[in-house]
Design a protein around this motif. Structure first.
Motif: not given
Length: 180
Positions: A35-39, A58-60, A28
């Motif tokens: 960016f992947d998405e993260y929970e 990325p966020n989270n 990154y």
């Protein structure tokens, strides 16, 4: 700088970090991967409070603890929380060049004067504050400190992957540190 490994391609990432959040962080930040998405967070980043460093993540994706020199000794409860409750399996311990915590004792007069002028402290109060806390936060050398702090964290949290990383404020890249 001979102990640093510049990461400019996938091949530069050490095998021990492949398929881990450390690899994702390097991709990154250094390689500009989308960016992947993260929970939930996969990583804890311990890094210096220095304002010259901004990670591209990325966020989270991660918890972040900022402290002088990236020193996590006085943030262990927060580290334990990220592991126990947050479920992170890796720590990226990130220091940088030209760190203000190196040779902190040489900054004593400026520190005291700054607290007197900027915060309204009495000189004795500022001097006592410096004398009481500076030894806890001073580091001799950024790379040696990162290696010793990474070793300490690995011993304290043996199931957690701990990667000492170096942020070069001159090129804004993360470097791996040769631990051998």
């Amino acid at each position: 700088m001979e102990r640093l490994i510049k990461v400019l391609s996938n091949e530069d990432i050490s095998l021990k970090y492949k398929n881990t959040p450390i690899e994702k962080l390097l991709k990154y930040h250094n390689l500009g991967e989308s960016f992947d998405e993260y929970e939930k967070a996969e990583l804890l980043i311990g890094m210096c409070m220095d304002n010259r460093k901004q990670l591209k993540i990325p966020n989270n994706f991660s918890y972040i603890i900022r402290s002088g020199g990236g020193n996590l000794r006085y943030s262990e409860f927060k580290v334990s929380y990220a592991i126990a409750v947050g479920g992170v399996k890796a720590i990226a311990l990130t220091g940088h060049n030209n760190c203000g915590m190196v040779n902190l004792m040489s900054k004593k007069n400026k520190f005291i004067k700054g607290l007197v002028e900027n915060a309204g402290w009495e000189e004795k109060q500022a001097e006592d504050h410096f004398r009481n806390f500076a030894p806890m936060f001073e580091i001799d050398n950024e790379i040696d400190f990162l290696l010793s702090e990474a070793k300490r964290l690995k011993e304290k949290y043996p199931k957690i992957l701990v990667a000492p990383l170096f942020y070069n404020v001159d090129d804004n890249l993360l470097y791996l540190i040769n631990e051998d």
